[in-house]
Design an enzyme around this catalytic site. Sequence first.
Site, PDB file in Angstrom:
ATOM      1  N   TRP A  15       0.821  -1.204   0.000  1.00 19.42           N
ATOM      2  CA  TRP A  15       0.000   0.000   0.000  1.00 19.42           C
ATOM      3  C   TRP A  15       0.858   1.259   0.000  1.00 19.42           C
ATOM      4  O   TRP A  15       0.563   2.224  -0.703  1.00 19.42           O
ATOM      5  CB  TRP A  15      -0.963  -0.024   1.180  1.00 19.42           C
ATOM      6  CG  TRP A  15      -1.960   1.097   1.193  1.00 19.42           C
ATOM      7  CD1 TRP A  15      -2.274   1.891   2.244  1.00 19.42           C
ATOM      8  CD2 TRP A  15      -2.794   1.548   0.112  1.00 19.42           C
ATOM      9  NE1 TRP A  15      -3.243   2.809   1.906  1.00 19.42           N
ATOM     10  CE2 TRP A  15      -3.586   2.612   0.587  1.00 19.42           C
ATOM     11  CE3 TRP A  15      -2.949   1.147  -1.220  1.00 19.42           C
ATOM     12  CZ2 TRP A  15      -4.495   3.299  -0.215  1.00 19.42           C
ATOM     13  CZ3 TRP A  15      -3.860   1.825  -2.022  1.00 19.42           C
ATOM     14  CH2 TRP A  15      -4.622   2.881  -1.525  1.00 19.42           C
ATOM     15  N   LYS A 108      -3.402   0.573   9.292  1.00 27.29           N
ATOM     16  CA  LYS A 108      -4.727   0.242   9.825  1.00 27.29           C
ATOM     17  C   LYS A 108      -4.556  -0.714  11.000  1.00 27.29           C
ATOM     18  O   LYS A 108      -4.896  -1.893  10.943  1.00 27.29           O
ATOM     19  CB  LYS A 108      -5.592  -0.386   8.731  1.00 27.29           C
ATOM     20  CG  LYS A 108      -5.912   0.590   7.595  1.00 27.29           C
ATOM     21  CD  LYS A 108      -6.743  -0.051   6.513  1.00 27.29           C
ATOM     22  CE  LYS A 108      -7.076   0.950   5.421  1.00 27.29           C
ATOM     23  NZ  LYS A 108      -7.875   0.368   4.326  1.00 27.29           N
ATOM     24  N   LYS A 191     -12.236  -3.273  11.296  1.00 25.48           N
ATOM     25  CA  LYS A 191     -12.754  -4.153  10.234  1.00 25.48           C
ATOM     26  C   LYS A 191     -11.803  -5.300   9.942  1.00 25.48           C
ATOM     27  O   LYS A 191     -12.231  -6.362   9.458  1.00 25.48           O
ATOM     28  CB  LYS A 191     -13.063  -3.351   8.963  1.00 25.48           C
ATOM     29  CG  LYS A 191     -11.888  -2.622   8.323  1.00 25.48           C
ATOM     30  CD  LYS A 191     -11.060  -3.457   7.385  1.00 25.48           C
ATOM     31  CE  LYS A 191      -9.833  -2.686   6.919  1.00 25.48           C
ATOM     32  NZ  LYS A 191      -8.919  -3.505   6.107  1.00 25.48           N
ATOM     33  N   ASN A 256      -6.325 -10.175   5.677  1.00 17.22           N
ATOM     34  CA  ASN A 256      -7.017 -10.596   6.899  1.00 17.22           C
ATOM     35  C   ASN A 256      -8.051 -11.679   6.617  1.00 17.22           C
ATOM     36  O   ASN A 256      -8.230 -12.598   7.418  1.00 17.22           O
ATOM     37  CB  ASN A 256      -7.650  -9.372   7.566  1.00 17.22           C
ATOM     38  CG  ASN A 256      -6.587  -8.436   8.125  1.00 17.22           C
ATOM     39  OD1 ASN A 256      -6.015  -8.682   9.168  1.00 17.22           O
ATOM     40  ND2 ASN A 256      -6.303  -7.360   7.395  1.00 17.22           N
TER      41      ASN A 256
END
Length: 335
Positions: A15, A108, A191, A256
Amino acid sequence: MSRPMRVTVLGAGSWGTTVASVAARNAQTLIWARRTDTVDEINRDQRNSQYLKDLPLHRNLRATADLDEALHDCDVLVMGVPSHSFRDTLKQVAPRVRPWVPVVSLAKGLEQGTQRRMTEIIHEELPGHPAGLLAGPNIAREVLQGMAAAAVVAMPDERIACALQPLFSSAVFRVYTNTDVIGSELGGPLKNVIAISAGMGQGLGVGENTRAMVITRGLAEITRLGVAMGGRAETFSGLTGLGDLLTTCMSPLSRNRQVGEQFAAGKTTAEIVASMNMVAEGIKTSSVVMELAARYGVDMPIAREVAAVVRGDHGAVQAFRGLRKLAAGAEQESG
């Protein structure tokens, strides 16, 4: 004549590299990587094959392994390192970066031990620097391939967010602004935990109805904790909440979700971590989420089952049996 805007991205994972490549379209961009072979490949071939295989990067992107060079005269600092090395990297940054440079987090995750969000760590290690994040439902490979996508740049000062917005935008990558930093930042790490549960369901073949239930009730858990921590409820129905949750739970490329699928196959946390080339933040975040849930008095049954599987207390099959035992109450209130 004013000089061109200079963006520095620290961290050359999938990313971080993708964001740097997008930024290189709009500003002079330099990415810092620890490995010299990664630096050489980016500069020579416009590739980062370790994380993004054969996908080409923007021709204007340059790389360095020298932190002093990376931070010299940078105007915007983007933190693309994982949450577990975030603070240590900022400690190295502190004596090298100019005052008041905005710092944008891509991580994140939540810090283990302190339960801190990444922007909180930025404020602690780089006091006086505007701190925010860039987040959304973004699979790095798809963004780099030019598929249409959107993200949010969140800053407490809307003027700074609006100034940063064009740096990360392209014709097919739409960037919105938000001043709810807490809500925008919590959506990502929370999430990731729900996505592990969705991956376990996928691996166990529980069916689409059950997976939809996990995603929907997972969003309710995320929203309850996020609001308790100071985020705005409407943020969790946007790109950094529902949008990011859907992508991470549904995409086979989601790290994930892949972790959850491996739990369903009977692998242990240690085996999964050892087999992965990239960081799956949800593994480390699951225990922090449960600490926060206890601290704020929020019931999070899906996250609780994921944390138990990560700890090795029981397996994926037992986790889904546990979810089936939950009593149903009013939809807007119950777990």
